[in-house]
Design an enzyme around this catalytic site. Structure first.
Site, PDB file in Angstrom:
ATOM      1  CE  LYS A  25      -4.037  -1.939   2.397  1.00  0.00           C
ATOM      2  NZ  LYS A  25      -4.721  -1.994   3.681  1.00  0.00           N
ATOM      3  CE  LYS A  71     -13.729  -5.134   1.237  1.00  0.00           C
ATOM      4  NZ  LYS A  71     -13.118  -4.703   2.485  1.00  0.00           N
ATOM      5  CE  LYS A 121      -5.924  -9.357  -1.343  1.00  0.00           C
ATOM      6  NZ  LYS A 121      -5.699  -8.673  -0.088  1.00  0.00           N
TER       7      LYS A 121
HETATM    8  P1  TYM Z   1     -10.680  -6.884   4.429  1.00  0.00           P
HETATM    9  O1  TYM Z   1     -11.794  -5.906   4.619  1.00  0.00           O
HETATM   10  O2  TYM Z   1      -9.649  -6.579   3.410  1.00  0.00           O
HETATM   11  O3  TYM Z   1     -11.247  -8.312   4.105  1.00  0.00           O
HETATM   12  C1  TYM Z   1     -12.247  -8.895   4.915  1.00  0.00           C
HETATM   13  C2  TYM Z   1     -12.056 -10.390   4.982  1.00  0.00           C
HETATM   14  O4  TYM Z   1     -12.099 -10.960   3.656  1.00  0.00           O
HETATM   15  C3  TYM Z   1     -10.953 -11.766   3.435  1.00  0.00           C
HETATM   16  N1  TYM Z   1     -10.567 -11.652   2.029  1.00  0.00           N
HETATM   17  C4  TYM Z   1     -10.393 -12.703   1.222  1.00  0.00           C
HETATM   18  N2  TYM Z   1     -10.494 -14.035   1.406  1.00  0.00           N
HETATM   19  C5  TYM Z   1     -10.268 -14.851   0.363  1.00  0.00           C
HETATM   20  N3  TYM Z   1      -9.915 -14.396  -0.868  1.00  0.00           N
HETATM   21  C6  TYM Z   1      -9.788 -13.080  -1.116  1.00  0.00           C
HETATM   22  N4  TYM Z   1      -9.466 -12.633  -2.321  1.00  0.00           N
HETATM   23  C7  TYM Z   1     -10.030 -12.165  -0.046  1.00  0.00           C
HETATM   24  N5  TYM Z   1      -9.995 -10.810   0.065  1.00  0.00           N
HETATM   25  C8  TYM Z   1     -10.320 -10.523   1.338  1.00  0.00           C
HETATM   26  C9  TYM Z   1      -9.886 -11.189   4.344  1.00  0.00           C
HETATM   27  O5  TYM Z   1      -8.878 -12.126   4.623  1.00  0.00           O
HETATM   28  C10 TYM Z   1     -10.697 -10.814   5.562  1.00  0.00           C
HETATM   29  O6  TYM Z   1     -10.871 -11.924   6.400  1.00  0.00           O
HETATM   30  N6  TYM Z   1      -7.566  -6.005   8.172  1.00  0.00           N
HETATM   31  C11 TYM Z   1      -8.778  -6.684   7.844  1.00  0.00           C
HETATM   32  C12 TYM Z   1      -9.964  -6.293   8.693  1.00  0.00           C
HETATM   33  C13 TYM Z   1      -9.768  -6.381  10.153  1.00  0.00           C
HETATM   34  C14 TYM Z   1      -9.748  -7.583  10.933  1.00  0.00           C
HETATM   35  C15 TYM Z   1      -9.562  -7.165  12.274  1.00  0.00           C
HETATM   36  C16 TYM Z   1      -9.863  -8.921  10.608  1.00  0.00           C
HETATM   37  C17 TYM Z   1      -9.593  -5.344  11.023  1.00  0.00           C
HETATM   38  N7  TYM Z   1      -9.476  -5.805  12.279  1.00  0.00           N
HETATM   39  C18 TYM Z   1      -9.479  -8.090  13.325  1.00  0.00           C
HETATM   40  C19 TYM Z   1      -9.789  -9.850  11.658  1.00  0.00           C
HETATM   41  C20 TYM Z   1      -9.605  -9.422  12.977  1.00  0.00           C
HETATM   42  C21 TYM Z   1      -9.130  -6.368   6.404  1.00  0.00           C
HETATM   43  O7  TYM Z   1      -8.741  -5.378   5.859  1.00  0.00           O
HETATM   44  O8  TYM Z   1      -9.982  -7.190   5.828  1.00  0.00           O
END
Ligand code: TYM
Length: 329
Positions: free
Chosen positions: A112, A199, A196
């Site tokens: 990022k 979003k 991957k």
């Molecule tokens: P975020 O918002 O990017 O994604 C949310 C969840 O979706 C999963 N994910 C995927 N799984 C499989 N294939 C993909 N292409 C894919 N893209 C996203 C992510 O692994 C995630 O589980 N930092 C985290 C949010 C967060 C969080 C936390 C998670 C903040 N605090 C505490 C767990 C515990 C995030 O940006 O997820």
């Protein structure tokens, strides 16, 4: 007592099939076995600029998608991160025990940061806030997609460091375990199966949004990048075909490799479209139902916050005491 589960999703962009298969689906499946807290992490979202009006509506959209994906608000607590002040408060305390080198090594930070001219401090601190989210509730299990594994390792390191500095021989924080789904932990982009599904990717055919209309998602899958072979070779699937197969299998657990062996790519893609549609149709229907009544969503978020706030306040109190910070007697 049930073990506690915590996980979160950022309310940015369009929630996509990767978020569903990597996280939401797993949450819905395991929620009844644990005391579950699922969080819309708006404080994480603002580590990149967000239009305030859009962010406000995305938070509600994300909450509705949690419910539409099968999270039961009576069974699990659905909360918004900025609604519970303990997340930011604990993040500061954890920041003070986290070496900056640990944060600079994070792959997601490096990726990022490379894209930006000025790197905000929030972007570097991002995984500390994530650790705070989890440790605030002493969650033992964190169900996420594979891309979060490194952040979870860091969370464990921070918890252990805090425990050894301030625990006086006790474990103040539970050291959490990562819980990955068996299938769907890493869904790749349809336009480029080496990246991957994300979003923030810009390609119009990159991701399947959970709210994509049937013809839109059909079109995206039918145009998905594959390879020059004519039919599915289950012994040697190229990355595009493997990704589509993973999607189909994660959407419908009865799908087997034998079922798709030798299918021509056009037919195989139609097979995948059917599985994805069957999975998303009820989610979209439930989403429409939930969003018809804004007061219902407000009630769910209020109830979730009321349920978890005492846990958060207790952690803040014990953490402050452990560090020697001021707490009124
Ligand atoms: P975020 O918002 O990017 O994604 C949310 C969840 O979706 C999963 N994910 C995927 N799984 C499989 N294939 C993909 N292409 C894919 N893209 C996203 C992510 O692994 C995630 O589980 N930092 C985290 C949010 C967060 C969080 C936390 C998670 C903040 N605090 C505490 C767990 C515990 C995030 O940006 O997820």
């Amino acid at each position: 007592m049930k073990a506690r589960v915590f996980s979160g999703i950022q309310p940015t962009g369009q929630l996509h099939l990767g978020n569903y298969l990597g996280a939401l689906k797993n949450w819905a499946e395991i929620q009844s076995h644990y005391e579950s807290i699922f969080c819309i992490v708006d404080l994480h979202a603002v580590t990149a600029y967000q239009n305030p009006v859009e962010l406000r509506s995305k938070i509600r959209e994300t909450a509705a998608l949690f419910i539409a994906s099968g999270i039961h608000p009576k069974e699990s607590s659905i909360i918004v991160q900025s609604d519970i002040s303990g997340h930011a408060e604990l993040a500061w305390m954890l920041t003070c025990v986290t070496p900056v080198g640990w944060l600079q090594r994070m792959t997601q930070f490096k990726v990022k940061a490379e894209k930006q001219e000025t790197v905000g401090d929030g972007l570097l601190q991002y995984p500390v806030l994530m650790a705070a989210d989890i440790l605030l509730y002493n969650a033992g299990i964190v169900p996420v997609g594979e891309d979060q594994s490194q952040h979870l390792e860091l969370t464990r390191d921070i918890a252990q460091r805090f425990n050894s500095l301030y625990g006086a021989g006790r474990d103040l924080f539970v050291v959490p375990a990562t819980h990955l789904p068996l299938v769907g932990a890493r869904i790749m982009g349809l336009d480029d199966p080496t990246q991957k599904m994300s979003k923030s990717a810009i390609g119009a055919h990159h991701a399947i949004a959970l709210l994509d209309a049937p013809d839109v998602l059909r079109n995206k899958i039918m145009r998905a990048t594959t390879d020059s072979h004519p039919a599915v070779d289950i012994e040697a699937m190229g990355p595009g075909i493997q990704n589509l197969f993973n999607i189909a299998q994660a959407c419908d657990e009865t799908v087997t490799k034998e079922q798709v062996a030798f299918m021509r790519y056009g037919d195989f893609k139609k097979f995948v479209v059917e599985r994805v549609m069957a999975r998303l149709a009820p989610i979209q229907a439930k989403y429409r139902e939930v969003t018809e009544d804004p007061a219902y969503l407000d009630g769910v978020l209020r109830e979730g916050a009321a349920r978890v706030r005492p846990i958060a306040e207790e952690t803040i109190r014990t953490t402050k005491r452990a560090m020697g910070l001021y707490t009124a007697e």
